[in-house]
Design a protein around this motif. Structure first.
Motif, PDB file in Angstrom:
ATOM      1  N   GLY A   1      20.455  14.082  10.351  1.00 46.32           N
ATOM      2  CA  GLY A   1      21.460  14.458   9.359  1.00 46.32           C
ATOM      3  C   GLY A   1      21.210  13.786   8.018  1.00 46.32           C
ATOM      4  O   GLY A   1      21.323  14.421   6.963  1.00 46.32           O
ATOM      5  N   LYS A   2      20.867  12.498   8.054  1.00 50.18           N
ATOM      6  CA  LYS A   2      20.560  11.783   6.818  1.00 50.18           C
ATOM      7  C   LYS A   2      19.319  12.365   6.151  1.00 50.18           C
ATOM      8  O   LYS A   2      19.272  12.528   4.924  1.00 50.18           O
ATOM      9  CB  LYS A   2      20.338  10.296   7.124  1.00 50.18           C
ATOM     10  CG  LYS A   2      21.582   9.551   7.592  1.00 50.18           C
ATOM     11  CD  LYS A   2      21.243   8.116   7.966  1.00 50.18           C
ATOM     12  CE  LYS A   2      22.472   7.377   8.488  1.00 50.18           C
ATOM     13  NZ  LYS A   2      22.124   5.990   8.927  1.00 50.18           N
ATOM     14  N   ALA A   3      18.306  12.683   6.969  1.00 50.27           N
ATOM     15  CA  ALA A   3      17.067  13.238   6.428  1.00 50.27           C
ATOM     16  C   ALA A   3      17.296  14.608   5.795  1.00 50.27           C
ATOM     17  O   ALA A   3      16.689  14.950   4.784  1.00 50.27           O
ATOM     18  CB  ALA A   3      16.016  13.339   7.533  1.00 50.27           C
ATOM     19  N   LEU A   4      18.195  15.385   6.389  1.00 52.03           N
ATOM     20  CA  LEU A   4      18.506  16.711   5.869  1.00 52.03           C
ATOM     21  C   LEU A   4      19.120  16.614   4.468  1.00 52.03           C
ATOM     22  O   LEU A   4      18.770  17.383   3.563  1.00 52.03           O
ATOM     23  CB  LEU A   4      19.457  17.426   6.833  1.00 52.03           C
ATOM     24  CG  LEU A   4      19.426  18.951   6.880  1.00 52.03           C
ATOM     25  CD1 LEU A   4      18.023  19.474   7.133  1.00 52.03           C
ATOM     26  CD2 LEU A   4      20.385  19.453   7.954  1.00 52.03           C
ATOM     27  N   ARG A   5      20.011  15.655   4.280  1.00 51.97           N
ATOM     28  CA  ARG A   5      20.616  15.454   2.963  1.00 51.97           C
ATOM     29  C   ARG A   5      19.573  14.971   1.950  1.00 51.97           C
ATOM     30  O   ARG A   5      19.581  15.395   0.793  1.00 51.97           O
ATOM     31  CB  ARG A   5      21.766  14.448   3.054  1.00 51.97           C
ATOM     32  CG  ARG A   5      22.975  14.964   3.839  1.00 51.97           C
ATOM     33  CD  ARG A   5      24.214  14.119   3.564  1.00 51.97           C
ATOM     34  NE  ARG A   5      24.017  12.716   3.906  1.00 51.97           N
ATOM     35  CZ  ARG A   5      24.151  12.203   5.121  1.00 51.97           C
ATOM     36  NH1 ARG A   5      24.475  12.991   6.142  1.00 51.97           N
ATOM     37  NH2 ARG A   5      23.974  10.914   5.339  1.00 51.97           N
TER      38      ARG A   5
ATOM     39  N   ILE B   1       0.841  -1.206   0.000  1.00 50.36           N
ATOM     40  CA  ILE B   1       0.000   0.000   0.000  1.00 50.36           C
ATOM     41  C   ILE B   1       0.871   1.249   0.000  1.00 50.36           C
ATOM     42  O   ILE B   1       0.526   2.263  -0.621  1.00 50.36           O
ATOM     43  CB  ILE B   1      -0.946  -0.006   1.221  1.00 50.36           C
ATOM     44  CG1 ILE B   1      -1.939  -1.170   1.104  1.00 50.36           C
ATOM     45  CG2 ILE B   1      -1.714   1.306   1.327  1.00 50.36           C
ATOM     46  CD1 ILE B   1      -2.764  -1.399   2.340  1.00 50.36           C
ATOM     47  N   ARG B   2       2.026   1.180   0.652  1.00 49.43           N
ATOM     48  CA  ARG B   2       2.954   2.316   0.672  1.00 49.43           C
ATOM     49  C   ARG B   2       3.418   2.638  -0.755  1.00 49.43           C
ATOM     50  O   ARG B   2       3.458   3.814  -1.152  1.00 49.43           O
ATOM     51  CB  ARG B   2       4.159   1.997   1.564  1.00 49.43           C
ATOM     52  CG  ARG B   2       5.161   3.134   1.703  1.00 49.43           C
ATOM     53  CD  ARG B   2       6.289   2.700   2.608  1.00 49.43           C
ATOM     54  NE  ARG B   2       6.956   1.516   2.066  1.00 49.43           N
ATOM     55  CZ  ARG B   2       7.599   0.616   2.806  1.00 49.43           C
ATOM     56  NH1 ARG B   2       7.675   0.767   4.107  1.00 49.43           N
ATOM     57  NH2 ARG B   2       8.190  -0.415   2.242  1.00 49.43           N
ATOM     58  N   ASP B   3       3.745   1.603  -1.533  1.00 55.05           N
ATOM     59  CA  ASP B   3       4.138   1.822  -2.930  1.00 55.05           C
ATOM     60  C   ASP B   3       2.971   2.391  -3.735  1.00 55.05           C
ATOM     61  O   ASP B   3       3.145   3.310  -4.546  1.00 55.05           O
ATOM     62  CB  ASP B   3       4.607   0.514  -3.572  1.00 55.05           C
ATOM     63  CG  ASP B   3       5.975   0.074  -3.062  1.00 55.05           C
ATOM     64  OD1 ASP B   3       6.643   0.877  -2.372  1.00 55.05           O
ATOM     65  OD2 ASP B   3       6.369  -1.072  -3.351  1.00 55.05           O
TER      66      ASP B   3
ATOM     67  N   SER C   1      13.174   5.952  -2.021  1.00 53.02           N
ATOM     68  CA  SER C   1      14.110   5.694  -0.916  1.00 53.02           C
ATOM     69  C   SER C   1      14.547   6.999  -0.252  1.00 53.02           C
ATOM     70  O   SER C   1      14.720   7.052   0.967  1.00 53.02           O
ATOM     71  CB  SER C   1      15.325   4.909  -1.415  1.00 53.02           C
ATOM     72  OG  SER C   1      15.986   5.602  -2.460  1.00 53.02           O
ATOM     73  N   LEU C   2      14.713   8.062  -1.055  1.00 50.11           N
ATOM     74  CA  LEU C   2      15.042   9.371  -0.482  1.00 50.11           C
ATOM     75  C   LEU C   2      13.902   9.856   0.415  1.00 50.11           C
ATOM     76  O   LEU C   2      14.126  10.358   1.520  1.00 50.11           O
ATOM     77  CB  LEU C   2      15.271  10.396  -1.600  1.00 50.11           C
ATOM     78  CG  LEU C   2      16.551  10.269  -2.416  1.00 50.11           C
ATOM     79  CD1 LEU C   2      16.525  11.248  -3.585  1.00 50.11           C
ATOM     80  CD2 LEU C   2      17.785  10.524  -1.547  1.00 50.11           C
ATOM     81  N   PHE C   3      12.683   9.678  -0.074  1.00 48.09           N
ATOM     82  CA  PHE C   3      11.511  10.114   0.674  1.00 48.09           C
ATOM     83  C   PHE C   3      11.381   9.350   1.984  1.00 48.09           C
ATOM     84  O   PHE C   3      11.111   9.924   3.044  1.00 48.09           O
ATOM     85  CB  PHE C   3      10.258   9.921  -0.182  1.00 48.09           C
ATOM     86  CG  PHE C   3       9.004  10.462   0.436  1.00 48.09           C
ATOM     87  CD1 PHE C   3       8.674  11.799   0.310  1.00 48.09           C
ATOM     88  CD2 PHE C   3       8.155   9.640   1.153  1.00 48.09           C
ATOM     89  CE1 PHE C   3       7.512  12.300   0.890  1.00 48.09           C
ATOM     90  CE2 PHE C   3       7.010  10.127   1.732  1.00 48.09           C
ATOM     91  CZ  PHE C   3       6.677  11.466   1.597  1.00 48.09           C
ATOM     92  N   GLU C   4      11.604   8.041   1.936  1.00 49.73           N
ATOM     93  CA  GLU C   4      11.487   7.202   3.129  1.00 49.73           C
ATOM     94  C   GLU C   4      12.518   7.611   4.187  1.00 49.73           C
ATOM     95  O   GLU C   4      12.213   7.677   5.383  1.00 49.73           O
ATOM     96  CB  GLU C   4      11.671   5.736   2.747  1.00 49.73           C
ATOM     97  CG  GLU C   4      11.348   4.765   3.862  1.00 49.73           C
ATOM     98  CD  GLU C   4      11.372   3.318   3.394  1.00 49.73           C
ATOM     99  OE1 GLU C   4      11.423   2.428   4.270  1.00 49.73           O
ATOM    100  OE2 GLU C   4      11.349   3.069   2.170  1.00 49.73           O
TER     101      GLU C   4
END
Length: 336
Positions: free
Chosen positions: A191-195, A144-146, A169-172
């Motif tokens: 930090g990962k989310a910021l990038r 359902i997520r896809d 994958s960037l969005f997740e």
């Protein structure tokens, strides 16, 4: 946090450790609220995201909060959420700016706009249903997520097959950092989310600039937002448009995935409900296009969906800042 000019005490609870309070437990314990409600009741104090916080739960508490919006409370978010949503996002705007932008973005969700989205949603849904029928056995949530991400990316950005691209994958990874400790070190969740946010914005900007070069913007929400004008006949600037598209992706994907997954789980546990749902659907031709009017006639389906949202809300809670001392449930809720 102290009380002033009130005969009522602060709610029971714990402020946790110095500085971090109970933030780590809040982020890692899925039963954080449930445990504290059992111990303290539906009103209790804590300390999360660097701020003393009072939790309110239940229908009466929500009625009190929403009926006193901008009197006792104003909408806010943790620092990590504000930064990752972006300064121009509707979610972090306040006052007249928020009201103006909300009216502008609402143009993408008027009945005429929704009617234009319906064929796209119906086609994509049929494709996924065929895929699921072929698979036979599947795990609902990731599927359902896809499905919802494909629909959201198609309607809000005009991108096809979003769930199978790097964008997903960037969005997740970006979503994982929305509620986190705002330490922008390379290895932290924030930090990962910021990038990932920067890469997502680059992708969205590329799409916007490409669409602006076209004479016909397309049949989706991005078309409407590209043409939308405020009271001064100004369109949305590029930076704000990017933040608003990112917000729409989040709002139209995460909560919807949760709600549909809950719907599938709950109706599987109530066969009598499934039977009534199927009986209602027999009234509609399987070969005629879906329409807003036919959706309005699915009254039992609407009742079931609303009960799913009541029973298992896709959003566990919201954040407000107390802007004036107030009282509820014989407890003091101080400003700040």
């Amino acid at each position: 946090m102290t009380t002033r000019n009130t005969k009522f005490p602060l709610p029971p609870g714990s402020l946790g450790l110095p500085l971090v309070g109970e933030t780590i437990s809040f982020l890692t314990d899925n039963n954080f609220a449930e445990k504290r409600e059992k111990k303290y009741g539906k009103i209790y104090k804590s300390h999360i995201f660097g701020t003393p916080t009072i939790f309110l739960a239940g229908a009466e508490a929500n009625k009190f909060l929403f009926s006193n919006e901008n009197k006792y409370f104003t909408a806010t978010w943790p620092k990590s959420t504000r930064i990752l949503l972006g300064p121009d996002s509707l979610a972090v705007q306040q006052g007249s700016v928020h009201q103006q932008r909300r009216r502008l973005l609402a143009q993408a969700f008027q009945p005429r706009a929704l009617a234009n989205y319906t064929p796209t949603m119906e086609t994509m849904t049929a494709s996924y249903l065929e895929k699921w029928a072929e698979i036979g056995t599947l795990t609902w949530y990731p599927e359902i997520r896809d499905y919802t991400f494909d629909i959201a990316s198609r309607l809000f950005m005009g991108s096809d097959g979003g769930s199978q691209t790097k964008l997903a994958s960037l969005f997740e990874e970006w979503v994982k950092g929305l509620f986190s400790i705002p330490l922008s070190l390379p290895w932290t969740r924030f930090g990962k989310a910021l990038r990932c946010r920067q890469k997502l914005l680059q992708h969205i900007e590329k799409i916007i600039l490409q669409r602006q070069q076209e004479e016909h913007f397309g049949e989706d929400a991005l078309e409407i937002l590209l043409q939308a004008k405020d009271e001064d006949d100004n369109g949305l600037p590029l930076d704000e448009l990017k933040d608003q598209i990112l917000l729409l992706l989040f709002a139209g994907h995460e909560t919807l995935t949760s709600a549909i997954a809950s719907f599938c789980l709950l109706i599987s546990q109530h066969q009598d409900v499934v039977t009534r749902l199927r009986e209602e659907q027999k009234q509609f031709s399987p070969i005629e296009p879906l329409s807003i009017e036919s959706l309005k006639q699915m009254t039992y389906l609407e009742q079931v969906l609303k009960e799913v949202l009541r029973f298992t809300p896709p959003v566990g809670g919201g954040f407000r800042q107390v802007i004036q001392d107030c009282e509820f449930g014989r407890y003091s809720i101080p400003k700040g």
